[in-house]
Enzyme design. Structure first.
Site, PDB file in Angstrom:
ATOM      1  N   GLY A 168      40.197  60.326  61.749  1.00 38.94           N
ATOM      2  CA  GLY A 168      40.526  58.954  61.309  1.00 38.94           C
ATOM      3  C   GLY A 168      41.447  58.564  62.324  1.00 38.94           C
ATOM      4  O   GLY A 168      42.051  59.153  63.252  1.00 38.94           O
ATOM      5  N   ALA A 169      41.927  57.015  62.379  1.00 39.63           N
ATOM      6  CA  ALA A 169      42.815  56.419  63.466  1.00 39.63           C
ATOM      7  C   ALA A 169      43.816  55.460  62.436  1.00 39.63           C
ATOM      8  O   ALA A 169      43.273  55.038  61.389  1.00 39.63           O
ATOM      9  CB  ALA A 169      41.811  55.659  64.472  1.00 39.63           C
ATOM     10  N   MET A 214      49.536  53.986  64.868  1.00 40.64           N
ATOM     11  CA  MET A 214      50.263  54.877  65.669  1.00 40.64           C
ATOM     12  C   MET A 214      49.391  55.745  66.781  1.00 40.64           C
ATOM     13  O   MET A 214      50.025  56.268  67.577  1.00 40.64           O
ATOM     14  CB  MET A 214      51.359  55.605  64.883  1.00 40.64           C
ATOM     15  CG  MET A 214      52.292  56.025  65.832  1.00 40.64           C
ATOM     16  SD  MET A 214      53.636  56.984  64.846  1.00 40.64           S
ATOM     17  CE  MET A 214      54.541  57.702  65.824  1.00 40.64           C
ATOM     18  N   GLN A 236      45.452  58.667  66.575  1.00 44.35           N
ATOM     19  CA  GLN A 236      44.342  59.097  66.416  1.00 44.35           C
ATOM     20  C   GLN A 236      44.488  60.532  65.782  1.00 44.35           C
ATOM     21  O   GLN A 236      45.259  61.414  65.885  1.00 44.35           O
ATOM     22  CB  GLN A 236      43.296  59.410  67.547  1.00 44.35           C
ATOM     23  CG  GLN A 236      41.979  59.864  67.545  1.00 44.35           C
ATOM     24  CD  GLN A 236      41.214  58.714  66.640  1.00 44.35           C
ATOM     25  OE1 GLN A 236      41.274  57.528  67.103  1.00 44.35           O
ATOM     26  NE2 GLN A 236      40.475  59.156  65.350  1.00 44.35           N
ATOM     27  N   VAL A 237      43.708  60.905  64.608  1.00 42.85           N
ATOM     28  CA  VAL A 237      43.720  62.020  64.139  1.00 42.85           C
ATOM     29  C   VAL A 237      42.393  62.743  64.316  1.00 42.85           C
ATOM     30  O   VAL A 237      41.290  62.289  64.079  1.00 42.85           O
ATOM     31  CB  VAL A 237      44.004  62.025  62.512  1.00 42.85           C
ATOM     32  CG1 VAL A 237      44.095  63.451  61.928  1.00 42.85           C
ATOM     33  CG2 VAL A 237      45.325  61.494  62.363  1.00 42.85           C
ATOM     34  N   LYS A 253      47.114  65.364  65.021  1.00 46.59           N
ATOM     35  CA  LYS A 253      47.487  63.917  64.887  1.00 46.59           C
ATOM     36  C   LYS A 253      48.305  63.668  66.277  1.00 46.59           C
ATOM     37  O   LYS A 253      49.313  64.280  66.644  1.00 46.59           O
ATOM     38  CB  LYS A 253      48.879  63.703  63.661  1.00 46.59           C
ATOM     39  CG  LYS A 253      49.356  62.326  63.778  1.00 46.59           C
ATOM     40  CD  LYS A 253      50.139  62.188  62.562  1.00 46.59           C
ATOM     41  CE  LYS A 253      51.148  61.020  62.477  1.00 46.59           C
ATOM     42  NZ  LYS A 253      52.102  60.870  61.413  1.00 46.59           N
ATOM     43  N   ASP A 274      56.944  57.064  50.563  1.00 43.56           N
ATOM     44  CA  ASP A 274      55.902  56.084  50.545  1.00 43.56           C
ATOM     45  C   ASP A 274      54.715  56.689  49.560  1.00 43.56           C
ATOM     46  O   ASP A 274      53.691  56.748  50.237  1.00 43.56           O
ATOM     47  CB  ASP A 274      55.592  55.892  51.928  1.00 43.56           C
ATOM     48  CG  ASP A 274      54.703  54.849  52.185  1.00 43.56           C
ATOM     49  OD1 ASP A 274      54.647  53.907  51.267  1.00 43.56           O
ATOM     50  OD2 ASP A 274      54.048  54.703  53.290  1.00 43.56           O
TER      51      ASP A 274
END
Length: 563
Positions: A22-23, A26, A28-29, A43, A137
């Site tokens: 995913g992205a 902040m 990219q993973v 990450k 969060d």
């Protein structure tokens, strides 16, 4: 899950990179593999954020938190690199969808499943709190449904109960709709504020709707402080527990232990047939695995890959839940499109509002507006600069973000045209005049000039315009990331810098958004501007004095609203 792209690394540290997970805003993973064969989620922080002291402080805090909290309900830290860029951390890879993704597939969950999930998440919070850590969060987007039970992720804004919050002045940590009223009004964060977020999360899961309804950030925040949570149609005992968790006074909320007792579960969550079905949503197809660990920069960023995240049912249930961002915009301000406004931005703070309404005028339309509605997908990069832009051959060819951009424009709440920006200009530009036209077919005309031919400005004087959508945009879809209305911390889309003295500086330089705008990362264009209709809300227009691609100052601010 996506295949690696040509610009992606093949290894990070000692780990082999296998795929994109995913992205976010902040970074990219990636899915990786250790030398011993264990799968990990890696990450990586974007280079432009690596130079931000605030971003790095949050990232270091996240690494410290994940390292400190050793719980069955969190993804364990495997490795990290904080010595030199690229900065990264690797956690255990957790196969499974996020809670928001899973419920998007199924809709509201039955009461018995909700009680079991409620108890498990309360136990997860209790264990995190035992380490002296507050999540701050918690929301459906930050809960993974693994085959062995839920996992809490995204500790980017977590902190110890005695630590000082790393927040921008005038903002509160968390996500509107899930952030407790005492955090919003007094920045008082405690274990009770995590309980509030848990209650709001379970309201969303039990109803399939945003816990405090849709709308702008201001509208949702107002309802959190002054309104009631939406539990219409929820089983009475479950609704009562949710209401107690989101009580206005922190002291009146139950503790995690009390929540577990009130749920009264007598069997394991993983034995619940609905939970097993949900956990399997992400277990057998590559795109679903994107729930594994996502980049965070306050606000937390949702995953951007995986087509299931963009389904209409997901948009209907949580599209208005923003992470410090403006939700679905209902404001629209009018302008006659003439070149009459000055370039000095308003110094006042943006006015908080539950909703703002206006009427678009029938004024001028962009000179290059298409005759038909534009595609909603992110457009390709323009081949060249617009012909109306002067070129001396000496100007920087582009600009790109070097730090988070926190400039935001808000329309006037009194119904009059125009608006205010929350931050003052960094550099005085008394002679600059600017204009932003009406939105037409997803396009907007942006113009600027100097009022006098020879003001006391150093020559050359390059100006670029940045147009910021209200929310972080998924470059693949041209729409808000994963359907989450996430406040935009990027610079948005920028025009090619123009030397105002290359020609008569009193002549208007006319640009059309999105036609004349691109986005650059690491010196490379990654896409053109999106149609404005892809992201309703308050758009910000920044006028920048450019010295080099990474060196520029804000000289004026304006904006426009899209309904």
């Amino acid at each position: 899950m996506e295949a690696l792209r040509p610009q992606d690394p093949t290894s990070i540290g000692t780990h082999t990179v296998l795929a994109r997970i995913g992205a976010g805003g902040m970074g990219q993973v990636y899915l990786g593999r250790t030398q011993g064969g264990r799968q990990v989620a890696i990450k990586v922080i974007r280079e432009d954020f690596a130079g931000s002291a605030e971003a790095m402080a949050r990232f270091r805090r996240e690494v410290e938190t994940v390292k400190a909290v050793r719980s069955a309900y969190t993804a364990q830290l495997i490795d990290a690199s904080l010595a030199a860029p690229p900065y990264w951390l690797a956690t255990e890879y957790v196969p499974g969808p996020t809670l928001v993704q899973a419920t998007a597939e199924r809709g509201a969950l039955p009461a018995e499943t909700c009680f079991r999930l409620f108890a498990a998440l309360a136990e997860a919070l209790a264990q995190v709190h035992e380490y002296g850590v507050l999540h701050r969060d918690l929301k459906p987007h930050n809960i993974l449904l693994s085959p062995v039970g839920p996992k809490l992720i995204d500790f980017g804004i977590a902190r110890g109960a005695e630590q000082t919050a790393l927040t921008q002045a005038g903002s509160a940590p968390g996500t509107p709709g899930y952030t407790a009223p005492e955090v919003i009004t007094r920045d008082e964060v405690s274990t009770a504020s995590d309980v509030f977020a848990l209650g709001a999360t379970m309201a969303c899961v039990a109803t399939g709707r945003p816990p405090y309804g849709p709308g702008t950030m201001e509208a949702v925040t107002y309802r959190v402080v002054h309104g009631e949570i939406d539990v219409a149609g929820v089983e009475p005992r479950l609704a009562e527990l949710i209401r107690d968790c989101v009580a206005g006074e922190p002291g009146k909320r139950p503790t995690p232990a009390q929540i577990i007792a009130r749920c009264g579960v007598t069997s394991a969550l993983v034995d619940d047939p609905v939970y097993r079905e949900l956990a399997e949503v992400g277990g057998h197809s590559a795109p679903q695995a994107a729930g594994a660990y996502v980049p965070t920069f306050v606000p937390g960023v949702a995953p951007s890959s995986g087509r299931a995240r963009r389904k209409k049912v997901w948009l209907a249930s949580v599209a208005a839940v923003a992470a410090f961002g403006v939700g679905t915009g209902v404001a629209l301000w009018a302008t006659d499109g003439s070149h009459t406004r000055t370039g000095t931005p308003a110094q006042a703070q943006a006015q908080a509002q539950a909703s703002a309404k206006g009427v678009a005028s029938a004024g001028s339309t962009p000179s290059s507006a298409a005759s038909s509605a534009p595609s909603s997908a992110a457009p390709s990069v323009p081949a060249s600069a617009p012909s109306s832009v002067p070129s001396t051959g000496r100007e920087p060819g582009y600009i790109e973000a070097t730090n988070p951009s926190r400039d935001y424009w808000t329309p006037n709440s009194n119904g009059l045209a125009g608006g205010t920006c929350n931050l003052p200009a960094e550099e005085r530009a008394s002679y600059l005049q600017m204009a932003v036209g009406d939105v037409h077919d997803g396009k907007v005309k942006v113009s600027f000039r100097l009022k006098y031919a020879d003001p006391a400005l150093a020559k050359p004087y390059f100006v670029s315009v940045a147009v910021k959508p209200p929310h972080e945009i998924d470059s693949d879809t041209g729409k808000p990331i994963g359907g989450l209305l996430q406040q935009n911390l990027s610079l948005g889309y920028t025009s090619k810098p123009v030397d105002l003295f290359a020609k008569d500086p009193t002549q208007w330089v006319d640009l059309t958004y999105p036609d004349d705008f691109q986005q650059f990362v690491r010196g490379k264009p990654i896409g053109g501007g999106i149609p404005t209709g892809n992201d309703p809300g308050n758009w910000t227009v920044l006028y920048l004095h450019v010295k080099s691609p990474g060196e520029y100052t804000n000289i004026a601010c304006d904006g426009f609203a899209v309904n």
